[in-house]
Enzyme design. Sequence first.
Site, short mmCIF file in Angstrom:
data_model
loop_
_atom_site.label_atom_id
_atom_site.label_comp_id
_atom_site.label_asym_id
_atom_site.label_seq_id
_atom_site.Cartn_x
_atom_site.Cartn_y
_atom_site.Cartn_z
N ASP A 1 4.44 -3.17 4.37
CA ASP A 1 4.05 -2.89 5.76
C ASP A 1 3.93 -4.18 6.56
OD1 ASP A 1 2.92 -1.34 8.04
OD2 ASP A 1 1.19 -2.60 7.58
N HIS B 1 -10.43 4.54 10.06
CA HIS B 1 -9.55 3.58 10.73
C HIS B 1 -9.51 3.87 12.21
CE1 HIS B 1 -6.21 0.82 11.32
NE2 HIS B 1 -5.74 1.72 12.17
N1 URA Z 1 -1.42 -0.33 13.65
C1 URA Z 1 -0.83 -0.44 12.46
O1 URA Z 1 -1.48 -0.74 11.46
N2 URA Z 1 0.50 -0.22 12.34
C2 URA Z 1 1.26 0.11 13.41
O2 URA Z 1 2.45 0.31 13.24
C3 URA Z 1 0.65 0.22 14.65
C4 URA Z 1 -0.70 0.00 14.75
#
Ligand code: URA
Length: 441
Positions: free
Chosen positions: A161, A82
């Site tokens: 999320d 990532h």
């Molecule tokens: N990228 C993400 O996936 N989440 C965050 O909170 C900040 C950057």
Amino acid sequence: MRATDIIAKKRDGIELLDSEIEWLIKAYTADEIPDYQMSAWLMAVFFRGMTDQETAALTMAMAKSGEMVDLSLVPGIKVDKHSTGGVADTTTLILAPLVAAAGVPVAKMSGRGLGFTGGTIDKLEAIPGFKSTLERHEFIDNLKKYSIAVTGQSAAIAPADGKLYALRDVTATIESIPLIASSIMSKKIASGADKIVLDVKVGSGAFMKNKADAITLAETMVRIGQLVGRETVAVLTSMEEPLGAAIGNSLEVKEAIEVLSGRGEPALKEVCLVLASQMLVLGGKALTPEAARGQLNALIDSKQALAKFGEFISAQGGEVGIVSNTANLPQARYALEVTSSCQGYVKTINAAQIGYAAMRLGAGREYKGQAIDLAAGVILKCRIGQYISKNQPLATIYSNDDSRLEQAALVVKQAVSIDSQTVARPPLILGLVAKNGFVID
Ligand code: URA
Ligand code: CA
């Protein structure tokens, strides 16, 4: 349990129990807690922070809020990567086939671009015919057959999320290390990764503007990985200027092919080799990063990495001919050279501004769902420290809409600052955080 009690506890700096965090995330995902209470809790977290135990509990609660992809039927250690996001960051297009060619299965769920940053799925869609949404069984079949599959991240992955991120965005609570760390890690874990390599960008064009914050974020994510049994390594890399030369979807696919052919922008290639080396070590295919690098260079030299890219494109329905002839990628009707109006040394290149120019040319979106011009973008022709003469090209910009060129040219020109003094190049790799928390400078 009551949301008010959990908010008050966090407000007063008392560590929350795993069960309290799990309940809160579950209830919020199910719309049983209103945004105003969640906002208060997020702000309390922003000011009070979170312990590692709390951050790990939040990560797992968000990961488990939706589908947990099971890749256990795919042999081998699945290593995901990532990047915290930057400009001209074409690493996934290069790393995925490179690492797969070395025998480490690469299962990637990627996103689309928004604002000045690009997204891997948009880039792949520049390849004619490429299918960027795979059913779960196709994803797993391709992984088994070719060791590589990339699909758009579905809404079923870590929905908590997604919901929390949207709320953070409008409540000034994005910039919290435990919230960022848990957000990133939850998606990787839900996507089925056994081990994770993180590229934490540092600099003016990145989320983390300075090294100290980047180290804290990297250490937090590495410790979460340890606590939840997914070994994680983070590499800190510079985003003081765009990483590669190409910004824009079709242009970045072309640059990926360049790097996989042993050419391309050296900084982009170097970051890919450093990240890929860590992926090979975690994936059990090399004992040391140095040994991994030797293998990776051999895969590039022998064209096996490029062949893997072709195999991957074909497996997802794309036109494989683009690998040998990039003229088959979308080409822009209009191009304009941006030249320097003075001479001297390139002092700074504002990556965010270059990304913004590419977006204005049509390569990116200002709002979700906006249509994009796959051929549009910028090819940067200068790097920090380079000497530029008057009228020398700084960049070439591309678009299918000629009315966008002039304004974008101005943005690109203003993004590059030139000084009469010589300028040292900023270091590209700023350090590494592994399980012992050790940072190599
Ligand atoms: N990228 C993400 O996936 N989440 C965050 O909170 C900040 C950057
Ligand atoms: Ca990205």
